[in-house]
Design a protein around this motif. Structure first.
Motif, PDB file in Angstrom:
ATOM      1  N   SER A 295       0.845  -1.194   0.000  1.00 13.98           N
ATOM      2  CA  SER A 295       0.000   0.000   0.000  1.00 13.98           C
ATOM      3  C   SER A 295       0.874   1.235   0.000  1.00 13.98           C
ATOM      4  N   GLN A 296       0.784   2.043  -1.056  1.00  9.06           N
ATOM      5  CA  GLN A 296       1.564   3.273  -1.141  1.00  9.06           C
ATOM      6  C   GLN A 296       0.596   4.451  -1.245  1.00  9.06           C
ATOM      7  N   LEU A 297       0.354   5.066  -0.088  1.00 13.28           N
ATOM      8  CA  LEU A 297      -0.612   6.159  -0.030  1.00 13.28           C
ATOM      9  C   LEU A 297      -0.096   7.265   0.875  1.00 13.28           C
ATOM     10  N   PRO A 298      -0.458   8.513   0.558  1.00  9.42           N
ATOM     11  CA  PRO A 298      -0.165   9.621   1.476  1.00  9.42           C
ATOM     12  C   PRO A 298      -1.205   9.656   2.585  1.00  9.42           C
ATOM     13  N   ASN A 299      -1.004  10.575   3.520  1.00  7.84           N
ATOM     14  CA  ASN A 299      -1.987  10.769   4.584  1.00  7.84           C
ATOM     15  C   ASN A 299      -1.947  12.227   5.023  1.00  7.84           C
ATOM     16  N   ALA A 300      -2.964  12.984   4.613  1.00  7.38           N
ATOM     17  CA  ALA A 300      -3.013  14.425   4.905  1.00  7.38           C
ATOM     18  C   ALA A 300      -3.687  14.678   6.246  1.00  7.38           C
ATOM     19  N   THR A 301      -2.966  15.338   7.141  1.00  4.25           N
ATOM     20  CA  THR A 301      -3.541  15.800   8.400  1.00  4.25           C
ATOM     21  C   THR A 301      -3.199  17.276   8.560  1.00  4.25           C
ATOM     22  N   VAL A 302      -3.859  17.944   9.494  1.00  4.82           N
ATOM     23  CA  VAL A 302      -3.665  19.383   9.644  1.00  4.82           C
ATOM     24  C   VAL A 302      -3.835  19.770  11.103  1.00  4.82           C
ATOM     25  N   THR A 303      -3.083  20.771  11.538  1.00  4.56           N
ATOM     26  CA  THR A 303      -3.291  21.422  12.829  1.00  4.56           C
ATOM     27  C   THR A 303      -3.340  22.928  12.588  1.00  4.56           C
ATOM     28  N   ALA A 304      -3.860  23.663  13.561  1.00  2.00           N
ATOM     29  CA  ALA A 304      -3.984  25.116  13.391  1.00  2.00           C
ATOM     30  C   ALA A 304      -3.947  25.803  14.745  1.00  2.00           C
ATOM     31  N   GLU A 305      -3.570  27.069  14.739  1.00  2.37           N
ATOM     32  CA  GLU A 305      -3.635  27.906  15.935  1.00  2.37           C
ATOM     33  C   GLU A 305      -4.057  29.311  15.537  1.00  2.37           C
ATOM     34  N   ASN A 306      -4.873  29.908  16.391  1.00  2.99           N
ATOM     35  CA  ASN A 306      -5.356  31.268  16.180  1.00  2.99           C
ATOM     36  C   ASN A 306      -4.287  32.240  16.678  1.00  2.99           C
ATOM     37  N   ILE A 307      -3.743  33.065  15.793  1.00  3.37           N
ATOM     38  CA  ILE A 307      -2.639  33.936  16.202  1.00  3.37           C
ATOM     39  C   ILE A 307      -3.066  35.379  16.425  1.00  3.37           C
ATOM     40  N   THR A 308      -4.036  35.873  15.676  1.00  6.15           N
ATOM     41  CA  THR A 308      -4.532  37.240  15.914  1.00  6.15           C
ATOM     42  C   THR A 308      -6.037  37.276  15.715  1.00  6.15           C
TER      43      THR A 308
END
Length: 600
Positions: A295-308
């Motif tokens: 199995s050759q697959l990517p895996n997109a995840t995300v994090t975020a922070e409120n800066i202003t």
């Protein structure tokens, strides 16, 4: 790298339940493979006339390769009966973390699970001994009196499933499924969440209990309707026969650690597989199934922070990071990221670069917040989402794309325009203002604060606050007062005017010139220092002038300054007199006339 657990099946069925379905427990993706090692407690094959006795310990050897890196080690132990005993592994007590129960023909059987990764990491390759696994009260005894010995289902054993990494391996997807299901006569198991890119090297492993070598009546193991076999160790008609594919042993009495090559029985694009086990007589329990697929697959995840957070424009600025971790392939450029507020799409963006396995990319986005939203909201960033819940790439894990944070949406408080305040100058020509009630009346909510300043600049900076709001002396006329309304996150400013004015004087009409210090003179409040050009004249009831005064003359003390009533300089008689007050002020052009009563 280890993917997050997709499903942990932790259930507590009663001891009388028929079985616990085989379900996906955990999933890995990377340059990974697996192996089993373990051993039986049985001293021989059931049903061969041997004494019905069982050991309380047994040993097996772990032999990982030099370049193999341990990722996980899961211990399963099983036996006859309805208890879930604590055991020891190399001297350390192991308690069940998850349990499985099965009842068949009024007989109970169990399996237990524990994560022993830390222990195996510490001890590495070598001999592992499970001890204090005591089923003697259930197993031992006269076969004619024993519930399990009488039908040859007396067993006990243990196995450890090992997941390891090796950089020389191809990129694989490993799925661990577990539960407790049995035959005879037939059991069908669907293995979901597969992702077959290439069937090269595909294999499947089974941890099974209570298979008998001597029973081979209609016993078949199929995947996608293809019979699995590995002769001579596992014939097509006797798959579960007390064997270990990793050691080649055929004396693993009443348990199986079997692995089969399935690359010819599964195809690229498959997302599930059907397992079927049949048996005309042999009682076999499936406890765990492990699949390995290329199995050759990517895996997109995300994090975020409120800066202003910008109160004035209802905007939030976020830093976000898109990752390609727990993956087996490059994440291409242009991966969409959708941003939602309480489930409502606000904005979209996308990655700029292709991300290799383990890489990440940072970005910044400014989001306009609708003005009608509440103070607090749920902001969700979703990687590989075009804005309608759909993505553009197939991933190793389609369930870990979202990242949610609670943020305060900074909205301006609603400004209330205060009314101007007008007061009269006092006897000293000073105006004192009380606007302390505005501290409460200008609020929209209890958590807001209201403060006062002499300039808008001070109000915005919250500097030089006015504290004496109940008795404030204005320096100017009119005096502008600036208000800061603050909700803890944002503020607005407004203002009102303090206006001082000359008010009509107040005449005290009774005079008692007896020297007692009270009403000894004719007093007019709000006259002196306010109307400096005033002139006052006192007349008797016949219209005769008896006294005149101005700002330079003391208040009338009831003594005549004219010879119209007795001698000049003498006290006037008791009676009613009349005054004419000329203020000589443009705001009060007309004279004020009235009476004053003198009594001794």
């Amino acid at each position: 790298m280890k993917l997050k657990t997709l499903l942990i099946l932790i259930v507590a069925f009663s001891m009388r339940c028929t079985a616990q379905q085989i379900e996906l427990y955990e999933q890995f993706a990377g340059r990974y493979d697996f192996l089993f090692f373990g051993n039986t407690l049985n001293q021989g094959e059931n049903g061969t006339g041997l004494p019905c006795t069982i050991n309380t310990s047994s040993s097996a050897t772990l032999a990982l390769g030099t370049d193999d890196i341990l990722l996980a080690a899961y211990l399963y132990w099983a036996g006859s009966g309805s208890e879930y005993p604590e055991i020891s592994l190399n001297g350390q007590t192991i308690a069940p973390e998850r349990t499985f129960a099965l009842n068949f023909s009024d007989r109970d059987y169990f399996s237990a699970f524990a994560n022993v990764t830390t222990l195996v990491e510490q001890q590495g390759n070598g001999t592992y001994t499970v001890a204090n696994f005591d089923l003697t009260d259930i197993i031992n005894g006269d076969t004619s009196d024993n519930l399990y010995c009488s039908n040859a289902t007396n067993f006990g054993g243990w196995a450890i499933v090992v997941i390891y990494e090796n950089n020389n391996l191809p990129l694989n997807q490993l799925n661990i499924y577990d539960g407790l299901q049995n035959v005879p006569d037939e059991v069908n198991i669907t293995l979901p969440n597969l992702n077959v890119i290439d069937n090269q090297g595909a294999k499947i492993g089974f941890l099974a209990w209570e298979g008998d070598k001597s029973l081979a009546i209609n016993e078949t193991l199929r995947i996608n309707n293809n019979i699995l076999s590995n002769p001579p160790l596992n014939p097509a008609n006797n798959a579960f026969n007390g064997t270990n594919s990793f050691t080649g042993s055929d004396t693993l009495y009443n348990m199986d650690l079997d692995v089969y090559d399935i690359q010819n029985y599964i195809a690229a694009g498959d997302t599930s597989a059907e397992i079927q086990l049949t048996s005309g007589r042999d009682f076999v329990m499936i406890n765990a199934i492990i699949t390995k697929l290329n199995s050759q697959l990517p895996n997109a995840t995300v994090t975020a922070e409120n800066i202003t957070r910008d109160c004035r424009e209802n905007k939030l600025v976020f830093n976000y990071t898109v990752y390609n971790t727990n993956s087996t392939d490059v994440l291409p450029a242009g991966i969409p990221v959708a941003i939602y507020l309480d489930g409502v799409l606000l904005a979209t963006t996308q990655t700029q670069n292709a991300l290799a396995i383990g890489e990440s990319e940072q970005g910044t986005i400014t989001i306009n917040i609708p003005a009608d939203y509440a103070i607090e909201g749920e902001i969700t960033f979703v990687a590989d989402d075009t804005g309608n819940g759909t993505g553009i790439v197939l991933e190793t894990d389609e369930n870990d794309n979202a990242y949610t944070l609670i943020t305060n949406l900074l909205f301006l408080p609603e400004a209330v325009q205060p009314e101007d305040i007008t007061v009269c100058l006092d006897a000293e020509g000073i105006a004192l203002f009380d606007f302390s009630a505005y501290e409460q009346s200008l609020k929209n909510n209890d958590y807001e604060t209201v403060t006062f300043y002499l300039s808008d600049e001070d109000a915005r900076a919250a500097n030089n606050r006015i504290y004496n709001t109940g008795s404030f002396a204005a320096d100017e006329n009119p005096q502008q007062i600036f208000v800061r309304l603050d909700n803890g996150s944002c503020f607005v400013t407004t203002s009102f005017l303090l206006i001082s004015k000359k008010c009509p004087p107040v005449v005290y009409n009774y005079v008692t010139p007896n020297g007692d210090g009270y009403n000894d003179t004719f007093y007019i409040e709000g006259l002196r220092n306010i109307f400096p050009n005033f002139k006052i004249s006192i007349y008797n009831r016949w219209g005769n002038l008896i006294w005149q005064g101005n700002n330079d003359v003391e208040d009338w003390d009831c003594v005549s300054s004219e010879q119209k009533v007795g001698a000049s300089g003498t006290m006037v008689p008791t009676g009613t007199y009349y005054y004419v007050l000329e203020l000589n002020d443009t705001d009060f052009p007309e004279p004020i006339a009235g009476w004053v009563y003198v009594t001794k």
